[in-house]
Design an enzyme around this catalytic site. Structure first.
Site, PDB file in Angstrom:
ATOM      1  N   GLU A   1       5.156   7.417  21.055  1.00  0.00           N
ATOM      2  CA  GLU A   1       6.551   7.457  21.308  1.00  0.00           C
ATOM      3  C   GLU A   1       7.050   7.941  20.022  1.00  0.00           C
ATOM      4  O   GLU A   1       6.899   7.056  19.100  1.00  0.00           O
ATOM      5  CB  GLU A   1       6.964   6.131  21.608  1.00  0.00           C
ATOM      6  CG  GLU A   1       6.130   5.477  22.953  1.00  0.00           C
ATOM      7  CD  GLU A   1       6.584   6.342  24.235  1.00  0.00           C
ATOM      8  OE1 GLU A   1       7.670   7.036  24.148  1.00  0.00           O
ATOM      9  OE2 GLU A   1       5.887   6.141  24.988  1.00  0.00           O
TER      10      GLU A   1
ATOM     11  N   CYS B   9      15.315   5.213  18.816  1.00  0.00           N
ATOM     12  CA  CYS B   9      14.681   6.500  19.053  1.00  0.00           C
ATOM     13  C   CYS B   9      15.616   7.387  20.226  1.00  0.00           C
ATOM     14  O   CYS B   9      15.432   8.420  20.108  1.00  0.00           O
ATOM     15  CB  CYS B   9      13.267   6.737  19.224  1.00  0.00           C
ATOM     16  SG  CYS B   9      12.862   5.315  20.485  1.00  0.00           S
TER      17      CYS B   9
HETATM   18  P1  NAD Z   1       7.201   6.787   8.703  1.00  0.00           P
HETATM   19  O1  NAD Z   1       6.873   7.964   9.349  1.00  0.00           O
HETATM   20  O2  NAD Z   1       6.566   6.533   7.490  1.00  0.00           O
HETATM   21  O3  NAD Z   1       6.778   5.501   9.272  1.00  0.00           O
HETATM   22  C1  NAD Z   1       7.024   5.289  10.825  1.00  0.00           C
HETATM   23  C2  NAD Z   1       6.033   4.305  11.147  1.00  0.00           C
HETATM   24  O4  NAD Z   1       4.529   4.625  11.040  1.00  0.00           O
HETATM   25  C3  NAD Z   1       5.808   2.806  10.250  1.00  0.00           C
HETATM   26  O5  NAD Z   1       5.811   1.905  10.993  1.00  0.00           O
HETATM   27  C4  NAD Z   1       4.567   2.929   9.285  1.00  0.00           C
HETATM   28  O6  NAD Z   1       4.277   1.833   9.018  1.00  0.00           O
HETATM   29  C5  NAD Z   1       3.985   3.785  10.191  1.00  0.00           C
HETATM   30  N1  NAD Z   1       2.973   4.976   9.345  1.00  0.00           N
HETATM   31  C6  NAD Z   1       3.321   5.492   8.462  1.00  0.00           C
HETATM   32  N2  NAD Z   1       2.171   6.445   8.370  1.00  0.00           N
HETATM   33  C7  NAD Z   1       1.331   5.988   8.885  1.00  0.00           C
HETATM   34  C8  NAD Z   1      -0.018   6.159   9.124  1.00  0.00           C
HETATM   35  N3  NAD Z   1      -0.749   7.331   8.389  1.00  0.00           N
HETATM   36  N4  NAD Z   1      -0.830   5.771  10.205  1.00  0.00           N
HETATM   37  C9  NAD Z   1      -0.341   4.615  10.900  1.00  0.00           C
HETATM   38  N5  NAD Z   1       0.966   4.341  10.929  1.00  0.00           N
HETATM   39  C10 NAD Z   1       1.620   4.998   9.898  1.00  0.00           C
HETATM   40  O7  NAD Z   1       8.764   6.625   8.809  1.00  0.00           O
HETATM   41  P2  NAD Z   1       9.719   5.675   8.310  1.00  0.00           P
HETATM   42  O8  NAD Z   1      10.361   6.055   6.862  1.00  0.00           O
HETATM   43  O9  NAD Z   1       9.535   4.282   8.820  1.00  0.00           O
HETATM   44  O10 NAD Z   1      10.625   6.063   9.271  1.00  0.00           O
HETATM   45  C11 NAD Z   1      11.180   7.434   9.057  1.00  0.00           C
HETATM   46  C12 NAD Z   1      11.527   8.243  10.629  1.00  0.00           C
HETATM   47  O11 NAD Z   1      10.648   7.795  11.680  1.00  0.00           O
HETATM   48  C13 NAD Z   1      12.685   7.557  10.939  1.00  0.00           C
HETATM   49  O12 NAD Z   1      14.059   8.441  10.516  1.00  0.00           O
HETATM   50  C14 NAD Z   1      12.484   7.838  12.704  1.00  0.00           C
HETATM   51  O13 NAD Z   1      12.743   9.337  12.668  1.00  0.00           O
HETATM   52  C15 NAD Z   1      11.104   7.642  12.923  1.00  0.00           C
HETATM   53  N6  NAD Z   1      11.010   6.577  13.521  1.00  0.00           N
HETATM   54  C16 NAD Z   1      10.900   6.491  14.969  1.00  0.00           C
HETATM   55  C17 NAD Z   1      10.841   5.437  15.444  1.00  0.00           C
HETATM   56  C18 NAD Z   1      10.706   5.453  17.065  1.00  0.00           C
HETATM   57  O14 NAD Z   1      10.951   4.419  17.746  1.00  0.00           O
HETATM   58  N7  NAD Z   1      10.175   6.443  17.905  1.00  0.00           N
HETATM   59  C19 NAD Z   1      10.424   4.213  14.870  1.00  0.00           C
HETATM   60  C20 NAD Z   1      10.609   4.055  13.330  1.00  0.00           C
HETATM   61  C21 NAD Z   1      10.785   5.298  12.902  1.00  0.00           C
END
Ligand code: NAD
Length: 469
Positions: free
Chosen positions: A241, A275
């Site tokens: 997702e 999202c």
């Molecule tokens: P991010 O990509 O750093 O992290 C998103 C999530 O992924 C966090 O929970 C993080 O702990 C996890 N994550 C990061 N790297 C990972 C890895 N290598 N393995 C497993 N998990 C990992 O982003 P962020 O700064 O938290 O958010 C940035 C963008 O992500 C937002 O602007 C949005 O576009 C997107 N986002 C989408 C949703 C959604 O509901 N689809 C939720 C949160 C963030």
């Protein structure tokens, strides 16, 4: 952490910050490789007996956990608001939806039917037997830290899988509270472990383990693709997702006043960190000025403040990254000629508060058009005829939710058919319901959460051809 029923403080800890005050309000454990191996061993052992457990028992645990969540809602929702920043009423709703999710999937545990096929040979028994897919790794983000975990844990547990959950490190308490409610409701301790730490290290360690048979992730597009590639090396299925950048078509026959009022509420829900948040508003030329004026007035009427203050409509952004991202998006749009109709600035200098913001005349190559803002920023552009509106809506590489405001059934049907998205809302932004599939197309990922389709992600269908005997 919670591993095989025991709470572990960990050797190292990560601070948790209240986004409304920027104060450190606690800390969370960081898992070591040894901790992860213990969680894997528990998941392997737990799966062996949980998959054989009576479905009625699995359902009973989920139903009991749902009532515990309702009993504990005040405490859990307050923790959620303190960690995540959103207003308390929305946190309470999220916990209530977790309870509903547990109950709905408890029902699915009991309806996990197989099939008897007509036998090809006399006396043969040909059967399709549903089996749980195996131990699951669930990786969840900070924007709906309880519900997104519940939407993975509940169907997995209902189907007979064991789970290792890695919630976002920024919002651990409510995910932990879900786990505690399940254990208190009688879930065997090996069936669910919860770990925190370095996300990359944890996901690699767990995905590479032969114990894990399924990966489910909610988060950003780049991380989702990275995890899918890791899972692909082991041919392990994923549910992804990922982000959206939702278009909203406002047709000239829409109820403009209602559309503008609903849009302001939809855009500022959870400070836009959703999202499916409506972002790219394509408004038919004839009603453009009226819509912009009404939308801006409604956004100005949103009270932004501490999520624990009952007079706040919208709370702080969840972390400093989002605040900086909002400032970057607005500055970039301005530098490319956009008009900031309302908002555009941080509020105060303590807490990650940002004004509900409306941009117009945004260039196609602006950051706001290229990336999901994941914050309270809306963009209004225009279109002349529906063909143009549909083409603009579909030009994004992501396709999670799409919306339309219209009073014409014909326009509604055309948009429902032609928007390249996983969910469509007509005159409504409500596209996430427990009993309905939730999932995207294009770069927004694959697989579903919610509904029968969500449950199916945790089930393998074994075919049995039994001849003689
Ligand atoms: P991010 O990509 O750093 O992290 C998103 C999530 O992924 C966090 O929970 C993080 O702990 C996890 N994550 C990061 N790297 C990972 C890895 N290598 N393995 C497993 N998990 C990992 O982003 P962020 O700064 O938290 O958010 C940035 C963008 O992500 C937002 O602007 C949005 O576009 C997107 N986002 C989408 C949703 C959604 O509901 N689809 C939720 C949160 C963030």
């Amino acid at each position: 952490m919670l591993i095989a029923g025991s709470r572990r403080p960990g050797l190292d800890r990560i601070s948790i910050i209240d986004p409304s005050t920027e104060q450190v309000i606690g800390s969370v454990a960081k898992a070591s490789a040894a901790d992860l191996d213990e969680a894997l061993a528990a998941a392997e052992a737990g799966f062996r007996f949980w998959k054989r457990e009576a479905t009625a028992k699995r359902a009973e645990v989920l139903i009991r956990a749902a009532s515990l969540l309702r009993e504990r809602i005040d405490e859990i929702a307050t923790d959620l608001t303190r960690e995540q920043g959103r207003v308390l009423a929305q946190s309470r709703l999220e916990i209530a939806l977790c309870a509903e999710t547990f109950e709905w999937f408890a029902g699915e545990a009991l309806r996990n039917y197989g099939r008897i096929l007509p036998a090809r040979i006399a006396g043969a028994r040909q059967m399709v037997v549903p089996e749980p897919i195996g131990p699951v790794v669930a990786l969840t983000p900070w924007n709906f830290p309880a519900l997104l975990a519940a939407r993975k844990i509940a169907p997995a547990i209902a189907a007979g899988c064991s789970v290792i959950l890695k919630p976002a490190e920024e919002t651990p308490a409510c995910a932990f509270a879900l786990g505690q409610a399940l254990l208190d409701a009688g879930l065997p301790k090996e069936v669910l472990s919860i770990v925190f730490g370095d996300p990359g290290q944890i996901s690699s360690h767990l995905i590479d383990s032969a114990v894990i048979r399924k990966i489910t992730f909610t988060g950003s597009v780049p991380v989702g693709k990275l995890l899918a590639a890791q899972a692909g090396r082991h041919a392990k299925p994923c549910t992804l997702e990922l982000g959206g950048h939702a278009p909203v078509i406002v047709a000239e026959d829409a109820d403009v006043a209602a559309a503008a009022a609903i849009s302001a509420i939809g855009k500022t829900r959870n400070a836009g960190q959703v999202c499916t948040s409506p972002t790219r508003f394509y408004v038919q030329q004839r009603i453009r000025d009226e819509f912009v004026e009404r939308f801006a007035a409604n956004l100005n009427g949103i009270t932004v403040g501490d999520g624990l203050d009952p007079s706040s409509d919208m709370g702080a952004l969840a972390n400093e990254r989002r605040l900086l991202a909002m400032q970057d998006i607005v500055n970039d749009a301005r530098s490319r000629g956009a008009e900031v109709v309302t908002g555009g600035n941080r509020i105060g200098n303590r807490g990650y508060f940002f004004q509900p913001t409306l941009l117009t005349s945004v260039a196609g190559d602006a950051l706001a058009m290229q990336t999901e803002p994941f914050g309270p920023i809306a963009i209004v552009s225009t279109f002349d005829d529906l063909d143009e509106g549909i083409a603009l809506a579909n030009q994004s590489p992501v396709g999670l939710a799409g919306y339309a405001f219209t009073r014409s059934a014909g326009t509604a049907v055309r948009l429902q058919e032609e928007l390249e998205v996983g969910m469509v809302g007509i005159n409504s932004f409500a596209v996430s319901h427990t009993e309905a599939p939730f999932g995207g197309v294009k770069d927004s990922g694959y697989g579903y959460e919610g509904g029968l389709e969500g449950f199916a992600g945790y089930v393998h269908h074994k075919y049995v051809n039994h001849v003689g005997g």
